[in-house]
Design a protein around this motif. Structure first.
Motif, PDB file in Angstrom:
ATOM      1  N   PHE A 114       0.868  -1.287  -0.093  1.00 53.85           N
ATOM      2  CA  PHE A 114      -0.030   0.437  -0.449  1.00 53.85           C
ATOM      3  C   PHE A 114       0.665   1.400  -0.211  1.00 53.85           C
ATOM      4  N   LEU A 115       1.892   0.887   0.756  1.00 52.59           N
ATOM      5  CA  LEU A 115       2.935   2.367   0.447  1.00 52.59           C
ATOM      6  C   LEU A 115       3.499   2.564  -0.698  1.00 52.59           C
ATOM      7  N   ILE A 116       3.659   1.384  -1.239  1.00 49.79           N
ATOM      8  CA  ILE A 116       4.572   1.970  -2.501  1.00 49.79           C
ATOM      9  C   ILE A 116       3.525   2.512  -3.449  1.00 49.79           C
ATOM     10  N   PHE A 117       2.049   1.434  -3.655  1.00 51.13           N
ATOM     11  CA  PHE A 117       1.269   1.900  -4.611  1.00 51.13           C
ATOM     12  C   PHE A 117       1.027   3.687  -4.009  1.00 51.13           C
ATOM     13  N   GLY A 118       0.946   4.062  -2.841  1.00 53.61           N
ATOM     14  CA  GLY A 118       0.306   5.553  -2.568  1.00 53.61           C
ATOM     15  C   GLY A 118       1.580   6.313  -3.082  1.00 53.61           C
ATOM     16  N   ALA A 119       2.799   5.925  -2.543  1.00 49.18           N
ATOM     17  CA  ALA A 119       4.608   6.828  -3.264  1.00 49.18           C
ATOM     18  C   ALA A 119       4.112   7.193  -4.588  1.00 49.18           C
ATOM     19  N   ARG A 120       3.497   6.010  -5.739  1.00 43.91           N
ATOM     20  CA  ARG A 120       3.676   5.676  -6.590  1.00 43.91           C
ATOM     21  C   ARG A 120       2.047   7.119  -7.545  1.00 43.91           C
ATOM     22  N   LEU A 121       1.477   6.941  -6.161  1.00 44.27           N
ATOM     23  CA  LEU A 121       0.026   7.287  -6.939  1.00 44.27           C
ATOM     24  C   LEU A 121       0.660   9.295  -6.554  1.00 44.27           C
ATOM     25  N   ALA A 122       1.038   9.481  -5.672  1.00 37.37           N
ATOM     26  CA  ALA A 122       1.819  10.562  -5.521  1.00 37.37           C
ATOM     27  C   ALA A 122       2.446  10.888  -6.106  1.00 37.37           C
ATOM     28  N   GLN A 123       3.448  10.497  -6.735  1.00 38.59           N
ATOM     29  CA  GLN A 123       4.804  10.235  -7.455  1.00 38.59           C
ATOM     30  C   GLN A 123       5.822  10.826  -7.040  1.00 38.59           C
ATOM     31  N   GLY A 124       6.080   9.784  -5.760  1.00 38.29           N
ATOM     32  CA  GLY A 124       6.969  10.022  -5.287  1.00 38.29           C
ATOM     33  C   GLY A 124       6.768   9.241  -3.980  1.00 38.29           C
ATOM     34  N   CYS A 125       7.996   9.374  -2.676  1.00 38.39           N
ATOM     35  CA  CYS A 125       7.706   8.487  -1.833  1.00 38.39           C
ATOM     36  C   CYS A 125       7.959   9.247  -0.676  1.00 38.39           C
ATOM     37  N   THR A 126       8.518   9.129   0.591  1.00 30.65           N
ATOM     38  CA  THR A 126       8.175   9.777   1.790  1.00 30.65           C
ATOM     39  C   THR A 126       8.957  10.549   1.704  1.00 30.65           C
TER      40      THR A 126
END
Length: 165
Positions: A114-126
């Motif tokens: 879920f974290l990786i999916f969200g990071a790709r959706l946001a076009q970047g990680c934390t």
């Protein structure tokens, strides 16, 4: 410093912040890791489609080295410091009542997905949005960072309610 069990968050933060300089200079990029996961999956998809091995985005290959270095460095540091950790973190036991190693690994795996999916959706990680964006004084990075903390707090509260605490 490598043999200490706990590093100062201040020193670690300065080191991570200073890492921005060589990454910007040598790669014309900012610190982040989520694109490396996309690169790996792109390569796997190309191999399964019979296209063979081809580096699609060579500008981001350094991220693979960064992720590999983080994993190797963490293992090396833990070994040098003599750190021994229980199979199940006491926090998992105390906060969520989880004592099964399988459950803990499954939750960690799906949480990571879920974290990786969200990071790709946001076009970047934390690290890309939070650390690099804040270092560049990007207003959207500050909003993203506040949202990350707010939703982390909300998630913990919801998990505590779920457990009945």
């Amino acid at each position: 410093m490598l043999i200490q069990k706990n590093w100062s968050p201040y020193i670690s933060g300065v080191i991570i912040g200073l890492l921005q300089i060589p990454i910007a200079y040598f790669f014309n990029a900012t610190l982040g890791t989520s694109t490396s996961y996309s690169l790996v999956f792109e390569q796997l998809a190309a191999l399964f489609q019979g296209k063979g091995f081809e580096i699609v985005r060579p500008n981001y290959v350094w991220q693979l080295g960064l992720v590999f270095g983080v994993i190797v460095g963490a293992c090396w540091s833990a070994r040098l410091s003599g750190a021994k950790y229980p199979e199940i973190s006491p926090i998992w036991k105390k906060e969520f009542g989880i004592t099964s190693q399988t459950t803990r690994y499954a939750l960690s795996f799906f949480g990571g997905m879920f974290l990786i999916f969200g990071a790709r959706l946001a076009q970047g990680c934390t690290s890309g949005n939070g650390i690099s964006g804040v270092a560049q004084m990007d207003a959207s990075a500050w909003v993203t960072l506040m949202a990350m903390f707010a939703f982390a707090i909300l998630t913990v509260q919801l998990m505590r309610m779920w457990k009945g605490k």
